[in-house]
Design a protein around this motif. Structure first.
Motif, PDB file in Angstrom:
ATOM      1  N   LEU A   7       0.832  -1.189   0.000  1.00 27.56           N
ATOM      2  CA  LEU A   7       0.000   0.000   0.000  1.00 27.56           C
ATOM      3  C   LEU A   7       0.875   1.250   0.000  1.00 27.56           C
ATOM      4  N   LYS A   8       0.439   2.267  -0.721  1.00 28.62           N
ATOM      5  CA  LYS A   8       1.097   3.568  -0.743  1.00 28.62           C
ATOM      6  C   LYS A   8       0.032   4.601  -0.390  1.00 28.62           C
ATOM      7  N   ALA A   9       0.228   5.324   0.703  1.00 30.89           N
ATOM      8  CA  ALA A   9      -0.739   6.311   1.168  1.00 30.89           C
ATOM      9  C   ALA A   9      -0.219   7.717   0.876  1.00 30.89           C
ATOM     10  N   ALA A  16       6.195  21.552   3.897  1.00 33.91           N
ATOM     11  CA  ALA A  16       6.924  20.288   3.900  1.00 33.91           C
ATOM     12  C   ALA A  16       7.894  20.171   5.086  1.00 33.91           C
ATOM     13  N   GLU A  17       8.532  21.239   5.465  1.00 34.54           N
ATOM     14  CA  GLU A  17       9.474  21.179   6.599  1.00 34.54           C
ATOM     15  C   GLU A  17       8.752  20.862   7.896  1.00 34.54           C
ATOM     16  N   ARG A  18       7.618  21.501   8.100  1.00 33.79           N
ATOM     17  CA  ARG A  18       6.815  21.256   9.305  1.00 33.79           C
ATOM     18  C   ARG A  18       6.284  19.816   9.295  1.00 33.79           C
ATOM     19  N   ALA A  19       5.823  19.349   8.134  1.00 32.00           N
ATOM     20  CA  ALA A  19       5.334  17.968   8.009  1.00 32.00           C
ATOM     21  C   ALA A  19       6.465  16.971   8.246  1.00 32.00           C
ATOM     22  N   LYS A  20       7.647  17.265   7.709  1.00 29.52           N
ATOM     23  CA  LYS A  20       8.798  16.372   7.904  1.00 29.52           C
ATOM     24  C   LYS A  20       9.115  16.244   9.385  1.00 29.52           C
ATOM     25  N   HIS A  21       9.134  17.345  10.098  1.00 32.56           N
ATOM     26  CA  HIS A  21       9.396  17.313  11.538  1.00 32.56           C
ATOM     27  C   HIS A  21       8.336  16.472  12.259  1.00 32.56           C
ATOM     28  N   PHE A  22       7.067  16.674  11.931  1.00 34.83           N
ATOM     29  CA  PHE A  22       5.991  15.956  12.596  1.00 34.83           C
ATOM     30  C   PHE A  22       6.079  14.448  12.351  1.00 34.83           C
ATOM     31  N   TYR A  23       6.121  14.054  11.100  1.00 36.16           N
ATOM     32  CA  TYR A  23       6.092  12.625  10.781  1.00 36.16           C
ATOM     33  C   TYR A  23       7.398  11.906  11.143  1.00 36.16           C
ATOM     34  N   LYS A  24       8.520  12.604  11.071  1.00 35.14           N
ATOM     35  CA  LYS A  24       9.811  11.985  11.395  1.00 35.14           C
ATOM     36  C   LYS A  24      10.112  12.065  12.897  1.00 35.14           C
ATOM     37  N   ASP A  25      10.063  13.262  13.449  1.00 34.52           N
ATOM     38  CA  ASP A  25      10.520  13.462  14.822  1.00 34.52           C
ATOM     39  C   ASP A  25       9.439  13.239  15.873  1.00 34.52           C
ATOM     40  N   LEU A  39       7.739  14.021   0.273  1.00 37.92           N
ATOM     41  CA  LEU A  39       8.565  13.312   1.247  1.00 37.92           C
ATOM     42  C   LEU A  39       8.041  11.883   1.308  1.00 37.92           C
ATOM     43  N   ASP A  40       8.912  10.901   1.317  1.00 37.72           N
ATOM     44  CA  ASP A  40       8.498   9.507   1.461  1.00 37.72           C
ATOM     45  C   ASP A  40       8.958   8.979   2.812  1.00 37.72           C
ATOM     46  N   PHE A  41       8.031   8.313   3.505  1.00 35.06           N
ATOM     47  CA  PHE A  41       8.311   7.720   4.803  1.00 35.06           C
ATOM     48  C   PHE A  41       7.974   6.242   4.773  1.00 35.06           C
ATOM     49  N   ASN A  42       8.719   5.469   5.564  1.00 30.51           N
ATOM     50  CA  ASN A  42       8.388   4.064   5.769  1.00 30.51           C
ATOM     51  C   ASN A  42       7.414   4.002   6.937  1.00 30.51           C
ATOM     52  N   GLY A  45       6.482  -0.747   6.630  1.00 31.41           N
ATOM     53  CA  GLY A  45       6.425  -1.513   5.389  1.00 31.41           C
ATOM     54  C   GLY A  45       5.560  -0.898   4.304  1.00 31.41           C
ATOM     55  N   SER A  46       4.710   0.029   4.664  1.00 34.41           N
ATOM     56  CA  SER A  46       3.919   0.763   3.669  1.00 34.41           C
ATOM     57  C   SER A  46       4.601   2.099   3.411  1.00 34.41           C
ATOM     58  N   LEU A  47       4.409   2.620   2.233  1.00 36.72           N
ATOM     59  CA  LEU A  47       4.998   3.908   1.883  1.00 36.72           C
ATOM     60  C   LEU A  47       3.985   5.007   2.144  1.00 36.72           C
ATOM     61  N   LEU A  48       4.377   5.988   2.929  1.00 33.91           N
ATOM     62  CA  LEU A  48       3.562   7.177   3.161  1.00 33.91           C
ATOM     63  C   LEU A  48       4.227   8.329   2.437  1.00 33.91           C
ATOM     64  N   ARG A  49       3.529   8.883   1.466  1.00 34.52           N
ATOM     65  CA  ARG A  49       4.054  10.014   0.703  1.00 34.52           C
ATOM     66  C   ARG A  49       3.331  11.282   1.138  1.00 34.52           C
ATOM     67  N   ILE A  50       4.102  12.249   1.625  1.00 32.56           N
ATOM     68  CA  ILE A  50       3.584  13.558   1.995  1.00 32.56           C
ATOM     69  C   ILE A  50       3.812  14.468   0.786  1.00 32.56           C
ATOM     70  N   ILE A  51       2.726  14.923   0.194  1.00 31.20           N
ATOM     71  CA  ILE A  51       2.799  15.693  -1.043  1.00 31.20           C
ATOM     72  C   ILE A  51       2.650  17.183  -0.753  1.00 31.20           C
ATOM     73  N   SER A  52       3.565  17.974  -1.279  1.00 32.01           N
ATOM     74  CA  SER A  52       3.474  19.424  -1.140  1.00 32.01           C
ATOM     75  C   SER A  52       2.407  19.975  -2.077  1.00 32.01           C
ATOM     76  N   VAL A  53       1.513  20.762  -1.502  1.00 35.46           N
ATOM     77  CA  VAL A  53       0.464  21.426  -2.270  1.00 35.46           C
ATOM     78  C   VAL A  53       0.444  22.893  -1.863  1.00 35.46           C
ATOM     79  N   GLU A  54      -0.082  23.729  -2.741  1.00 39.34           N
ATOM     80  CA  GLU A  54      -0.144  25.153  -2.406  1.00 39.34           C
ATOM     81  C   GLU A  54      -1.237  25.450  -1.395  1.00 39.34           C
TER      82      GLU A  54
END
Length: 126
Positions: A7-9, A16-25, A39-42, A45-54
């Motif tokens: 699955l890829k969500a 993106a920087e704020r999202a990266k901090h939240f999902y990673k840290d 940004l792609d996160f594991n 085992g599933s791939l979570l893609r955080i997509i930048s939008v305006e």
């Protein structure tokens, strides 16, 4: 056809920087790739893609959730990281924001920095 595929969500973000901090840290997902528009996160085992939008409007329903072994311990850990569960008028929830479904599932909801509604669920069958 797709039952044996990973699955890829997808989750949108306007920062993106704020999202990266939240999902990673905060959430603790492993950052796999950082590109200009995503940004792609594991996610176990599933791939979570955080997509930048305006711009976007968060949905009023859960867009992503995790099954946890101990919902109360998970909430306490989230709280120490500055994340608190949502409380709703239409559910009977405890002080931590946990709702127990008629089937006995324990569920709580929290938001990411963009307002995406996320959940944790302790399954009675697990």
């Amino acid at each position: 056809m797709l039952a044996d595929r990973k699955l890829k969500a997808f989750i949108p973000t306007v920062d993106a920087e704020r999202a990266k901090h939240f999902y990673k840290d905060i959430i603790g997902l492993k950052l796999l790739s950082e590109q200009k528009y995503f940004l792609d996160f594991n996610a176990h085992g599933s791939l979570l893609r955080i997509i930048s939008v305006e711009t976007f409007t968060p949905q009023p329903f859960t867009v992503l959730g995790w099954v946890v072994d101990d919902i109360f311990a998970t909430i306490e850990e989230l709280n120490t990281r500055g994340v608190f569960c949502e409380k709703y008028e239409f559910f009977e929830q405890d002080d931590l924001g946990v709702w127990i479904s008629p089937a006995g599932f324990k569920v709580a909801w929290f938001k990411d920095p963009d307002g995406n509604l996320l959940s944790i669920n302790e399954d009675v069958s697990s």
